[in-house]
Design a protein around this motif. Structure first.
Motif, PDB file in Angstrom:
ATOM      1  N   PHE A  96       0.802  -1.225   0.000  1.00 48.18           N
ATOM      2  CA  PHE A  96       0.000   0.000   0.000  1.00 48.18           C
ATOM      3  C   PHE A  96       0.843   1.288   0.000  1.00 48.18           C
ATOM      4  N   GLY A  97       1.805   1.351   0.910  1.00 48.79           N
ATOM      5  CA  GLY A  97       2.632   2.567   1.035  1.00 48.79           C
ATOM      6  C   GLY A  97       3.427   2.851  -0.226  1.00 48.79           C
ATOM      7  N   LEU A  98       3.814   1.806  -0.935  1.00 45.63           N
ATOM      8  CA  LEU A  98       4.601   1.988  -2.168  1.00 45.63           C
ATOM      9  C   LEU A  98       3.704   2.450  -3.307  1.00 45.63           C
ATOM     10  N   ALA A 106       6.916  -3.320 -11.018  1.00 42.06           N
ATOM     11  CA  ALA A 106       7.934  -4.368 -10.826  1.00 42.06           C
ATOM     12  C   ALA A 106       8.728  -4.114  -9.537  1.00 42.06           C
ATOM     13  N   GLU A 107       8.990  -2.829  -9.275  1.00 42.20           N
ATOM     14  CA  GLU A 107       9.746  -2.481  -8.068  1.00 42.20           C
ATOM     15  C   GLU A 107       8.918  -2.794  -6.809  1.00 42.20           C
ATOM     16  N   ILE A 108       7.610  -2.494  -6.907  1.00 43.41           N
ATOM     17  CA  ILE A 108       6.725  -2.792  -5.768  1.00 43.41           C
ATOM     18  C   ILE A 108       6.740  -4.296  -5.481  1.00 43.41           C
ATOM     19  N   THR A 109       6.605  -5.101  -6.545  1.00 45.09           N
ATOM     20  CA  THR A 109       6.579  -6.564  -6.372  1.00 45.09           C
ATOM     21  C   THR A 109       7.870  -7.035  -5.694  1.00 45.09           C
ATOM     22  N   LEU A 146       8.458  -1.686   7.131  1.00 43.72           N
ATOM     23  CA  LEU A 146       9.835  -1.790   6.633  1.00 43.72           C
ATOM     24  C   LEU A 146       9.921  -1.504   5.140  1.00 43.72           C
ATOM     25  N   VAL A 147       8.856  -1.839   4.405  1.00 48.28           N
ATOM     26  CA  VAL A 147       8.893  -1.740   2.949  1.00 48.28           C
ATOM     27  C   VAL A 147       9.070  -0.289   2.475  1.00 48.28           C
TER      28      VAL A 147
END
Ligand code: ATP
Length: 355
Positions: A96-98, A106-109, A146-147
């Motif tokens: 969610f935050g990303l 792709a970066e989120i995954t 952390l993400v």
């Protein structure tokens, strides 16, 4: 990484936080410890930007963030209740935050997979929060923090709703992870054992004010105020009168070097030892703690002392034991006057104390 400078907050006439000042280094885990209502959560919420500060300054990595909204601060917070969205999968919760930050898909995954791996939940991404245990849900809540790679991680009693065994395991996992990531972390708890286990330094709060800041062992061995002494670990407490610069504890005495008057003398249960010249008392109860025995001793004046002793040296209820302290702490008006091993007990004084 975080500098808190004279941060203040009142609710009406209640001073929830009074001029709190301390810093948290990169990679340091600080526990805010104190009884219910002492202002821990309010202080944490001000750092997160969830409560407005009345005064003072808040710097993260040298930048004043006092005026910044919560979502524009480089902080992330884990709450007592995991607050996950049940209509989203674990992956979607963590992502969610990303998504809000509009990162490429792709970066989120990749980042979500990394965060779930960090908290030991690879393979749980497709589940709903309702299909997780309490401990797993809190791990997801941690992954969600952390993400976004915060500079400061804030945790408000995150394990208090979990059972004791799980709480202990999660503490250990958190400590290892926090060390590995080198994350500046503030962890709120009212559980003294939890703070001792987790913290590099503990900030003890009482009535909105900071009482003492230090590493766990330092607070335990050198509590500077009566509040800290009584809050961290068990203490035997006795009221006494300082006479000729010395405070008396059942015949043992300690030099205080201050004017005479009333004072409180404290001794830790594990600092009492048997001695032929010690003050006498009758054993009223023996509690088996496993590795140690907790012995309740009624002194001749009726005072109840708690003594921790090795199991093979434990007396029986009804036995007479003679005890001396290996260390005493003396307080006046709530502040430490002196801490030291007492002078050896003089036999004549002891006789009068016992008779
Ligand atoms: P707990 O461990 O019970 O959560 P705490 O140490 O976190 O307690 P806070 O929640 O920070 O304490 O509360 C500090 C003081 O401020 C308390 O006296 C509380 O009643 C008061 N307080 C907190 N939030 C509010 C509010 N929104 N309105 C009025 N008073 C508040």
């Amino acid at each position: 990484m975080l500098d808190i400078v004279e941060l203040e907050k009142s609710f009406g006439t209640t001073k929830a936080v009074a001029k709190a000042t301390f810093s948290v280094a990169e990679g340091e885990l600080i526990c805010l410890l104190g009884p219910s209502g002492c202002g821990k959560s309010t202080l944490l919420r001000m750092i997160a930007g969830l409560a407005e500060q009345d005064g003072g300054r808040l710097l993260i990595a040298g930048e004043d963030v006092s005026e910044r909204a919560a979502n524009r601060r480089p902080t992330a917070m884990v709450f007592q209740s995991h607050a996950l969205w049940n209509h989203m999968s674990v992956e979607q919760n963590v992502a969610f935050g990303l998504r809000v930050r509009r990162l490429p898909r792709a970066e989120i995954t990749r980042k979500v997979a990394e965060a779930l791996e960090l908290v030991g939940l690879s393979g749980f991404g497709k589940r709903r929060p309702t299909e997780l245990s309490g401990g797993q849900a809190q791990r997801v809540a941690l992954a969600r923090c952390l993400v976004v790679e915060p500079k400061v991680l804030l945790m408000d009693e995150p394990f208090s709703a979990l059972d004791a065994h799980l709480r202990k395991n999660l503490r250990e996992e958190l400590k290892q992870l926090q060390r590995r990531l080198g994350l500046a972390t503030i962890f709120v708890t009212h559980d003294q054992e939890e703070a001792m286990e987790l913290a590099d330094r503990i900030v003890v709060m009482s009535n909105g004010a900071i009482e003492q800041i230090g590493p766990p062992g330092d607070l335990y061995l050198n509590p500077q105020t009566l509040t800290v002494a009584n809050f961290i670990g068990a203490m035997n407490s006795a009221e006494t009168t300082i006479v000729n610069g010395r405070a008396d504890w059942f015949g043992a005495s300690i030099a205080v070097g201050r004017s005479d008057g009333p004072a409180t003398v404290l001794s830790r249960p594990e600092d009492l030892v048997r001695s032929a010249t010690g003050a006498a008392g009758e054993v009223s109860r023996v509690v088996d703690l496993g590795p140690m025995m907790r012995v309740l001793v009624t002194m001749t004046d009726g005072t109840q002392l708690v003594w921790l002793c090795a199991r093979d040296a434990a007396p029986l209820p009804g036995d007479t034991v003679r005890l001396v302290p290996t260390r005493l702490q003396v307080y006046r008006d709530g502040l430490l006057l002196a801490a030291a091993p007492p002078a050896p007990v003089e036999a004549p004084r002891l006789m009068s104390a016992v008779s």
